[in-house]
Design an enzyme around this catalytic site. Structure first.
Site, PDB file in Angstrom:
ATOM      1  N   MET D   1      25.431  17.842  -5.098  1.00 47.49           N
ATOM      2  CA  MET D   1      26.202  17.315  -3.975  1.00 47.49           C
ATOM      3  C   MET D   1      26.977  16.040  -4.287  1.00 47.49           C
ATOM      4  O   MET D   1      27.556  15.470  -3.394  1.00 47.49           O
ATOM      5  CB  MET D   1      25.266  17.082  -2.788  1.00 47.49           C
ATOM      6  CG  MET D   1      24.669  15.695  -2.703  1.00 47.49           C
ATOM      7  SD  MET D   1      25.748  14.562  -1.778  1.00 47.49           S
ATOM      8  CE  MET D   1      24.775  13.085  -1.827  1.00 47.49           C
ATOM      9  N   PRO D   2      27.014  15.615  -5.552  1.00 50.68           N
ATOM     10  CA  PRO D   2      27.738  14.357  -5.783  1.00 50.68           C
ATOM     11  C   PRO D   2      29.176  14.411  -5.259  1.00 50.68           C
ATOM     12  O   PRO D   2      29.869  15.414  -5.417  1.00 50.68           O
ATOM     13  CB  PRO D   2      27.737  14.229  -7.315  1.00 50.68           C
ATOM     14  CG  PRO D   2      26.594  15.055  -7.782  1.00 50.68           C
ATOM     15  CD  PRO D   2      26.483  16.187  -6.808  1.00 50.68           C
ATOM     16  N   VAL D   3      29.566  13.315  -4.613  1.00 49.79           N
ATOM     17  CA  VAL D   3      30.958  13.135  -4.194  1.00 49.79           C
ATOM     18  C   VAL D   3      31.515  11.960  -5.003  1.00 49.79           C
ATOM     19  O   VAL D   3      30.953  10.868  -4.982  1.00 49.79           O
ATOM     20  CB  VAL D   3      31.072  12.847  -2.684  1.00 49.79           C
ATOM     21  CG1 VAL D   3      32.514  12.514  -2.308  1.00 49.79           C
ATOM     22  CG2 VAL D   3      30.579  14.038  -1.873  1.00 49.79           C
TER      23      VAL D   3
END
Lengths: 61, 61, 61, 61, 61, 61
Positions: D1-3
């Protein structure tokens, strides 16, 4: 005091943005038991060449 | 290493931005006992249809 | 309506944060000819293992 | 889920942005043992009058 | 002057963060023809109850 | 691909966060004619000493 920042593809209408600000403010205040007065919404529009998903540029999808 | 990000309505002059960068850097470094060299300032300009307060679009205020 | 977001190393005192909020709000309002009432400040504290400069982790400096 | 959010000077080519999205996604997923599918990249371009370093506006460097 | 902000689930090791800072800085500088010296990386860790995808909280996935 | 980032005072329950993610995703997708699958929500919690309004620290209100 919630501050809501939305980054989205450019090209939405003023009417869509007006509703977005109204509805997100109302719902956030309701759920958090906060005052609508204190909710700030900021919209950042980016073109399709300025975002990517799963390693692919939006322009190429 | 402080990074300062300012989101504001578009339309300010270069002179205002120059002073904003200079003064916020100087004051932040002074208060935090940090070096001015390490302070970065980023300005994000948004049009009146891209922010809202208390559920009302900036354009409608 | 300026929103100021500061990301900085953790460990500052409440007194430093109080002055930071006060001074950055006052100076930003003055320079932009905006009302102090509309200025929001948000502080994000990060530990030394959560930022880097020139490719080096803060922890290793 | 890294943004991943990148703020940078405007004026890069589409090809540079395409590679940036591809490489940062791949490397971030590899290092964090995350799926590339879940990595989102957002690019915010700012003009030279909208950022400063060490108290000096980019325009004046 | 690129500033890279990564929001990710908490729990990564210092070694992973060290490599993330090193590699993202190197690759970003290379692709943008920028100096590594000017690249800043900021990591924001969020717990599984503080992010959601497709309407579902990370905690519930 | 909208990414929604909310900065708010810490202390909300998991149930409030779950509803916030669910409702903001649904409403944003509906208003923007986007897919819920592509909406990402990130919540940043800050303590009362880490935000200010009108120059006053949250702790002092």
């Amino acid at each position: 005091m919630p501050v809501i920042q939305i980054t989205m593809s450019q090209g939405r209408t003023v009417e869509q943005k007006r509703e977005l600000v109204k509805v997100l403010t109302r719902e956030t205040a309701r759920i958090l038991n906060a005052k609508e007065d204190g909710v700030r919404v900021l919209i950042y529009e980016v073109s399709k060449e300025n975002w990517g998903n799963a390693g692919v540029l939006g322009l190429d999808m």
